[in-house]
Design an enzyme around this catalytic site. Structure first.
Site, PDB file in Angstrom:
ATOM      1  N   THR A   1     -18.966  12.402   3.969  1.00 34.30           N
ATOM      2  CA  THR A   1     -19.046  12.169   5.410  1.00 34.30           C
ATOM      3  C   THR A   1     -17.761  11.519   5.911  1.00 34.30           C
ATOM      4  O   THR A   1     -17.249  10.585   5.294  1.00 34.30           O
ATOM      5  CB  THR A   1     -20.267  11.283   5.731  1.00 34.30           C
ATOM      6  OG1 THR A   1     -21.418  11.964   5.245  1.00 34.30           O
ATOM      7  CG2 THR A   1     -20.401  11.041   7.223  1.00 34.30           C
TER       8      THR A   1
ATOM      9  N   CYS B   1       5.120  -7.165 -10.825  1.00 34.56           N
ATOM     10  CA  CYS B   1       4.497  -8.273 -11.550  1.00 34.56           C
ATOM     11  C   CYS B   1       3.121  -7.864 -12.048  1.00 34.56           C
ATOM     12  O   CYS B   1       2.443  -8.638 -12.707  1.00 34.56           O
ATOM     13  CB  CYS B   1       4.338  -9.493 -10.671  1.00 34.56           C
ATOM     14  SG  CYS B   1       5.457  -9.570  -9.308  1.00 34.56           S
TER      15      CYS B   1
ATOM     16  N   SER C   1      -0.432   8.729   4.661  1.00 37.43           N
ATOM     17  CA  SER C   1      -1.398   7.636   4.635  1.00 37.43           C
ATOM     18  C   SER C   1      -1.404   6.886   5.960  1.00 37.43           C
ATOM     19  O   SER C   1      -0.335   6.575   6.501  1.00 37.43           O
ATOM     20  CB  SER C   1      -1.044   6.665   3.504  1.00 37.43           C
ATOM     21  OG  SER C   1      -1.861   5.524   3.578  1.00 37.43           O
TER      22      SER C   1
ATOM     23  N   GLY D   1      -3.393   7.743   0.821  1.00 39.02           N
ATOM     24  CA  GLY D   1      -2.260   8.491   0.288  1.00 39.02           C
ATOM     25  C   GLY D   1      -2.449   8.828  -1.183  1.00 39.02           C
ATOM     26  O   GLY D   1      -2.121   9.930  -1.635  1.00 39.02           O
TER      27      GLY D   1
ATOM     28  N   GLN E   1       5.907   7.680   3.124  1.00 36.15           N
ATOM     29  CA  GLN E   1       6.889   6.828   3.815  1.00 36.15           C
ATOM     30  C   GLN E   1       7.683   7.585   4.873  1.00 36.15           C
ATOM     31  O   GLN E   1       8.348   6.963   5.699  1.00 36.15           O
ATOM     32  CB  GLN E   1       7.865   6.208   2.805  1.00 36.15           C
ATOM     33  CG  GLN E   1       7.232   5.190   1.874  1.00 36.15           C
ATOM     34  CD  GLN E   1       6.739   3.942   2.599  1.00 36.15           C
ATOM     35  OE1 GLN E   1       7.106   3.673   3.750  1.00 36.15           O
ATOM     36  NE2 GLN E   1       5.890   3.184   1.927  1.00 36.15           N
TER      37      GLN E   1
HETATM   38  C1  LIG Z   1       1.731   3.451   0.017  1.00 33.76           C
HETATM   39  C2  LIG Z   1       2.186   4.677  -0.684  1.00 33.76           C
HETATM   40  C3  LIG Z   1       1.260   5.510  -1.342  1.00 33.76           C
HETATM   41  C4  LIG Z   1      -0.204   5.182  -1.456  1.00 33.76           C
HETATM   42  O1  LIG Z   1      -0.888   5.288  -0.237  1.00 33.76           O
HETATM   43  P1  LIG Z   1      -2.332   4.560  -0.122  1.00 33.76           P
HETATM   44  O2  LIG Z   1      -2.853   5.002   1.182  1.00 33.76           O
HETATM   45  O3  LIG Z   1      -2.020   3.086  -0.159  1.00 33.76           O
HETATM   46  O4  LIG Z   1      -3.126   5.007  -1.273  1.00 33.76           O
HETATM   47  C5  LIG Z   1       1.731   6.653  -1.943  1.00 33.76           C
HETATM   48  N1  LIG Z   1       3.037   6.969  -1.898  1.00 33.76           N
HETATM   49  C6  LIG Z   1       3.951   6.206  -1.284  1.00 33.76           C
HETATM   50  C7  LIG Z   1       5.374   6.639  -1.258  1.00 33.76           C
HETATM   51  C8  LIG Z   1       3.561   5.031  -0.658  1.00 33.76           C
HETATM   52  O5  LIG Z   1       4.466   4.265  -0.071  1.00 33.76           O
END
Ligand SMILES: *Cc1c(COP(=O)(O)O)cnc(C)c1O
Length: 389
Positions: free
Chosen positions: A238, A326, A200, A73, A180
């Protein structure tokens, strides 16, 4: 190793669906060819990628030619924004929101250091976008507007179809981080003016390390990685075939079960939320219950620390998440809750529960049983919490 976990942290990552694992396994064993090869062996792999592309496109209401596979993502978010500023060199402004994922906010910070002007749309106490501010921000200098479809911390949904219209009225492109939202709510891009959409794999029951970027047909695109001509020249490298196959299958499953799952998962979430609110004094939901993902609830237990709650929940094998970052070591409350103006006493005590189709009512009942005494105990030992329940 712990496998009896009660996993309510699905906005952080999800388990790989058994059907998805089955689908991808042959591409880790027998079908290891390179999709770019001339031989039939490679051609079989090419077909598997094409099928996955159609499956992902199906979930989005897109054309397969509009789907580019990426590594995650974060890469999709980066590729979209960097492409937009590169293809619109005369425009030096980016408009985004204060509640984006770090994948967007971190890149915007870098763009700012490179001389771009970034405007952050504020939100109100429920996390809703302030449209007045937004309409003043987007203008003929704006290269791209980027606003998430659903917030990872609160589950809030944002009116991206309308935002895409506003962006286009000013000749700007529109990107949405839908990591999400994809698989959780219906999406039909054929009826939208969205130019870029990020998703993602590991947020919808495919493995980590694979994602996709929707690039609307006709939208100018400057590739993020260059080299080979994979992905029609839009993303060199690839292909991660097993994970792409997995993402395709996960998209198909999400599409097939979305209505039924929404209802079931939404009912479990509501049961959990009601159960906790009715048993814990000084607890409040963060976000906008009128427009929220069905799987997410973010609850603040005032006067205590979210981290302490998580540690004690962990002893019962309950895996949730807190809103504090954190990472900085400073226990700063989440930027999302701060943008919403949630008071510090509440923002520090926030816990996010994010469900999936693998959760059960018995698990929710266990959380409802175990959490209230934890809250009570922590308040007894907190300097601010004594007498607060
Ligand atoms: C998890 C998340 C990402 C990042 O995706 P990855 O595949 O972990 O890099 C980006 N945006 C939102 C809103 C996410 O919840």
């Amino acid at each position: 190793m712990r496998t009896d976990v009660i996993y309510v942290d699905n906005n952080a990552t999800t388990r790989v669906a058994p059907e998805v694992l089955q689908e991808m396994l042959p591409y880790l064993t027998d079908y290891y060819g390179n999709a770019s090869s001339m031989h039939t062996f490679g051609g079989q792999v090419r077909k598997a990628i094409d099928r996955a592309r159609a499956q992902v496109a199906g979930l989005l209401g897109a054309d397969p030619g509009e789907v580019v596979f990426t590594s995650c993502g974060t890469e999709s978010d980066n590729a979209a924004l960097l492409s937009a500023v590169a293809s619109r060199p005369g425009r030096r402004k980016v408009v985004t929101s204060k509640v984006e994922h770090p994948a967007v906010l971190g890149l915007c910070k870098v763009l700012q250091e490179r001389g771009y002007h970034i405007d952050y749309i504020p939100v109100n106490a429920k996390g809703k976008l302030c449209f007045d501010a937004l309409e003043k921000m987007v203008d003929d200098e704006t290269a791209i507007v980027s606003v998430m479809w659903a917030n990872n911390e609160t589950g809030n949904l944002y009116p991206v179809l309308k935002l895409a219209e506003i962006a286009h009225q000013h000749g700007a492109l529109f990107h949405t981080d839908a990591v999400q939202a994809v698989g959780k709510i219906p999406i039909d891009l054929s009826r939208s003016r969205i130019d870029f959409l990020s998703l993602s794999g590991h947020k919808l029951h495919a493995p980590k390390g694979v994602g996709a970027l929707y690039v609307r047909r006709g939208t100018p695109f400057v590739p993020f990685t260059v080299g080979g001509h994979q992905e029609s020249g839009l993303r060199a490298g690839t292909e991660n075939v097993p994970s792409i196959v997995a993402l395709g299958k996960a998209a198909e499953l999400a599409q097939a079960h979305m209505d039924e799952e929404n209802t079931l998962v939404g009912a479990l979430r509501d049961h959990l939320e009601q159960g906790l609110l009715s048993r814990c004094p000084n607890a409040r939901v963060n976000g906008n219950p009128e427009a929220r993902l069905p799987n997410t609830t973010n609850i603040s237990f005032e006067y205590i620390e979210g981290e302490s709650i998580l540690l004690l929940l962990d002893q019962f094998g309950i895996a949730a998440s807190s809103g504090s970052a954190c990472t900085s070591g400073s226990l700063e409350p989440s930027h999302v809750l701060r943008a919403m103006g949630v008071p510090y006493t509440a923002a520090h005590g926030s816990v996010r529960f994010s469900l999936s189709r693998y959760n059960t009512r018995a698990e929710m009942d266990l959380i409802i049983e175990k959490l209230p005494p934890i809250i009570h105990r922590l308040r007894e030992i907190s300097p601010f919490g004594r007498g607060q329940g």
